[in-house]
Enzyme design. Structure first.
Site, PDB file in Angstrom:
ATOM      1  CE1 TYR A   1      -3.499   2.707   0.287  1.00  0.00           C
ATOM      2  CE2 TYR A   1      -2.230   3.508   2.163  1.00  0.00           C
ATOM      3  CZ  TYR A   1      -3.230   3.693   1.219  1.00  0.00           C
ATOM      4  OH  TYR A   1      -3.946   4.863   1.203  1.00  0.00           O
TER       5      TYR A   1
ATOM      6  N   GLY B   1      -6.719   4.842  -0.710  1.00  0.00           N
ATOM      7  CA  GLY B   1      -8.063   4.898  -0.148  1.00  0.00           C
ATOM      8  C   GLY B   1      -8.892   3.719  -0.608  1.00  0.00           C
TER       9      GLY B   1
ATOM     10  CG  HIS C   1      -5.617  13.764  -3.040  1.00  0.00           C
ATOM     11  ND1 HIS C   1      -5.930  12.951  -4.098  1.00  0.00           N
ATOM     12  CD2 HIS C   1      -5.707  12.981  -1.927  1.00  0.00           C
ATOM     13  CE1 HIS C   1      -6.201  11.727  -3.652  1.00  0.00           C
ATOM     14  NE2 HIS C   1      -6.075  11.716  -2.342  1.00  0.00           N
TER      15      HIS C   1
ATOM     16  CG  ASN D   1      -1.652  10.088   4.592  1.00  0.00           C
ATOM     17  OD1 ASN D   1      -2.685  10.314   5.202  1.00  0.00           O
ATOM     18  ND2 ASN D   1      -1.520   9.103   3.722  1.00  0.00           N
TER      19      ASN D   1
ATOM     20  NE  ARG E   1     -18.439  37.051  44.742  1.00  0.00           N
ATOM     21  CZ  ARG E   1     -19.501  36.282  45.044  1.00  0.00           C
ATOM     22  NH1 ARG E   1     -19.332  35.123  45.670  1.00  0.00           N
ATOM     23  NH2 ARG E   1     -20.709  36.641  44.689  1.00  0.00           N
TER      24      ARG E   1
END
Length: 512
Positions: free
Chosen positions: A54, A61, A84, A197, A285
Site C-alpha cells: 500500500y 483509499g 487531491h 498524509n 469575583r
C-alpha cells in the site's frame, strides 16, 4: 537570520513559530539526511518486489486494491497530488501555510516516510525562498491528513499550481521556483502520498493559537483587574490563601496576576462605602476561576501539541525493521479535541469580559459611574454601542464554540468513514482568538474610562501605566461623543500587539 535545524526527533513549538511567523531559515541535519536515505532504500526494495504494498505499488483509499505496474507509479504519485489539490474558498494565511509545510518536512525528516533526501531538501529550499503555495480554506476533513491543503503545497513542489512570492505577488509556482533556482521535484513511489498524509495544518494553527492565547490570557487578567477598580470592587477575593484551597494552577496564576496589577490601588475595598454590597458580582469575583480554567485547558492543549510535534504522521510508515505498515496515526482526533476545547474556553473568557463591561456601563450596577460612561448622558450615548459590538462578538464566539470534532462525514466510498474535522476546528479557533482580542479591547476601553471618571481616587501604579500607554497609543479618554471606531481600532491594536501586557509588566514584573 535565525536558522532552525530539522532532525529525526521532531521540532519544538518555538521552531514552528520561528519559521511560520519569523521567516527563519530551515536546514536538514546530517542525521535527518541519513535517516531519509535509509528509509528510501527500504521503499525501493519493496517497490522492486512483485507483491503489492500500500502506498508504494497500489492505489489509495478505496482504490487500494489495484496493483500499479512500475511504469505507471510515477504517474500515480503525480496524479494523487493533482487530484487531491481540490481546495476551494478564500486563501489561507501565509503563516498557516508556512507552518503546514514546515511540519510536513518535520515528519518527512523522521525517516519513517520513505521520501528521498532531495525531496526534503526542495521543501526546505521553498521555505527558505519565501515561496508560499496558495492553499484554500476548504478541502480537509482532518483525516488521512489535511489532504487538500497539503496537496496544494506538494503541487507547488512539482512546479504546478500557484504560489505567493516573497514580494507578495501570486504567480505560477513553476515561475517562482525557476526564479529562485529550484528544480521541480519528480515524485517517485510513495512520495506523493507521504507529502499529503499529516495533521500538519491543524497542528500549526494550534501552536500559533496557543502563542496568541498566552498573551491574551494575561491581557484578560489585566482588563479584569481594571474593571474591578472601575467598579470599586474588593481585591480580598484574590488572596493567595483562598486559591490555595482550590489548587487549580491556572486559577492561582490568574488571581496572582490580578493582585499584582491592583497592588497599591486606591480604588479597591470601597464596596461598603456608599452602596453596601456583601460581595462583588460573579463576573468580577470569579474572574480568576474562569480565566484559570482556560489556562489549564491551554496547558492540556500544549501537552497534546508537544506529543504531536514529536510524532511521525504518515500512512503507511517505514519501520526500522524494514516493514512498511498501514496505520491510523493520521487521524486528527487528538488535535481536533483540544482545538474545540480552546474555542469553548475562549468564548467563556470573552463572555465574562463582556459582562464586566456591561456592568461598568449600567448606572444601576456601576456604583456611581455615569450611564454608559457618557459625558452628558442623554445628549451623549457614551459607550452604549461599543458594548453592542462587544456583545455581537461574544455571540459569534458562542457559535464558534460548537465543536467541529463532534461531527463526522464519511468519504472515499466509506473507506474513510469517520473523520476528525480538525482543520475546521482550527480555522474557527483562529477566528475565535481574533474576536477575543476585540472583546478584551472593548473592556480595556471601558475600564480605563471608568477609572478616570473616579475623581479623587488613585488607581494602582500598574493601572495608571496602562492608562498612560493606551492614551499614548491613540485611545482617547472620557469626553463628549466622538467617532468611536478609530478609538476601538487603536485599543484592538494595543491588545493585539501585546502592548497592554508590556505596559503592566514594566511595573509588576513578569506576569504568570
Amino acid at each position: 537570520m535565525h536558522t532552525v535545524v530539522v532532525g529525526t526527533s521532531g521540532v519544538t513549538a518555538s521552531d514552528v513559530l520561528a519559521v511560520a511567523r519569523g521567516g527563519a531559515r530551515v536546514e536538514l541535519s546530517d542525521e535527518a539526511l541519513a535517516a531519509l536515505g535509509a528509509a528510501r532504500e527500504i521503499v525501493e526494495a519493496l517497490a522492486a518486489k512483485p507483491e503489492p504494498v500500500y502506498g508504494v505499488s497500489t492505489g489509495f483509499g478505496a482504490l487500494a486494491t489495484r496493483h500499479i505496474s512500475q511504469e505507471l507509479r510515477a504517474q500515480l504519485q503525480r496524479n494523487i497530488v493533482r487530484s487531491h489539490a481540490a481546495g476551494m474558498g478564500p486563501r489561507v494565511e501565509r503563516e498557516v501555510v508556512r507552518a503546514l509545510m514546515f511540519l510536513r518536512l518535520k515528519t518527512v525528516c523522521s525517516g519513517h516516510t520513505g521520501v528521498r533526501p532531495e525531496v526534503a531538501q526542495t521543501m526546505a529550499d521553498v521555505l527558505n525562498a519565501g515561496i508560499t503555495p496558495v492553499v484554500h480554506e476548504y478541502g480537509s476533513l482532518g483525516c488521512s491528513g489535511d489532504l487538500a491543503p497539503l496537496s496544494h503545497c506538494a503541487l507547488a513542489l512539482m512546479g504546478e499550481g500557484e504560489a505567493e512570492g516573497p514580494d507578495g505577488s501570486v504567480r505560477p509556482a513553476g515561475e517562482l521556483l525557476a526564479a529562485h533556482g529550484i528544480a521541480p521535484v519528480e515524485l517517485r513511489e510513495k512520495e506523493g502520498l507521504a507529502l499529503l498524509n499529516g495533521t500538519d495544518g491543524m497542528l500549526g494553527m494550534l501552536i500559533m493559537a496557543l502563542a496568541d492565547l498566552d498573551t491574551l490570557y494575561k491581557s484578560a487578567d489585566v482588563t479584569a483587574a481594571l474593571s474591578l477598580e472601575g467598579l470599586l470592587g474588593t481585591d480580598k477575593v484574590l488572596a493567595p490563601e483562598l486559591h490555595a484551597i482550590r489548587p487549580h494552577p491556572g486559577q492561582g496564576a490568574s488571581a496572582a496576576n490580578m493582585l499584582a496589577v491592583l497592588k497599591g490601588s486606591g480604588l479597591t475595598g470601597h464596596h461598603q462605602d456608599d452602596a453596601p454590597r456583601v460581595q462583588d458580582a460573579y463576573s468580577v469575583r470569579c474572574a480568576p476561576q474562569v480565566a484559570g480554567a482556560g489556562r489549564d485547558t491551554m496547558a492540556h492543549a500544549r501537552l497534546v501539541a508537544e506529543r504531536e510535534l514529536a510524532s511521525a504522521v504518515d500512512n503507511p510508515v517505514v519501520l526500522p525493521d524494514g516493514r512498511v505498515e498501514s496505520n491510523g496515526n493520521f487521524h486528527g482526533a487528538p488535535v481536533a479535541y483540544v482545538l474545540d476545547f480552546l474555542a469553548i474556553a475562549v468564548a467563556d473568557l470573552a463572555s465574562i469580559a463582556e459582562r464586566r463591561t456591561d456592568r461598568l456601563l449600567d448606572k444601576n450596577r456601576s456604583h456611581g459611574l455615569p450611564p454608559f460612561l457618557a459625558d452628558d448622558a442623554g445628549v451623549d450615548s457614551g459607550l452604549m454601542i461599543a458594548q453592542y459590538t462587544q456583545a455581537a462578538l461574544v455571540s459569534e464566539l458562542k457559535r464558534l464554540a460548537v465543536p467541529a470534532s463532534a461531527d463526522s462525514i464519511p468519504s472515499s466510498a466509506m473507506q474513510e468513514d469517520h473523520v476528525s474535522m480538525g482543520w475546521s476546528a482550527a480555522r474557527k479557533l483562529r477566528t475565535a482568538v481574533d474576536n477575543l482580542t476585540r472583546v478584551l479591547a472593548v473592556e480595556l476601553y471601558a475600564a480605563t474610562r471608568a477609572i478616570e471618571l473616579r475623581e479623587g481616587l488613585a488607581p494602582a501604579p500598574a493601572s495608571q501605566a496602562v492608562i498612560d500607554a493606551v492614551r499614548a497609543a491613540g485611545v482617547q479618554g472620557p469626553g463628549p461623543d466622538r467617532f468611536l471606531a478609530p478609538d476601538l481600532a487603536a485599543a484592538d491594536a494595543f491588545v493585539r500587539g501585546g502592548e497592554l501586557v508590556v505596559a503592566v509588566e514594566k511595573v509588576t514584573g513578569p506576569l504568570q
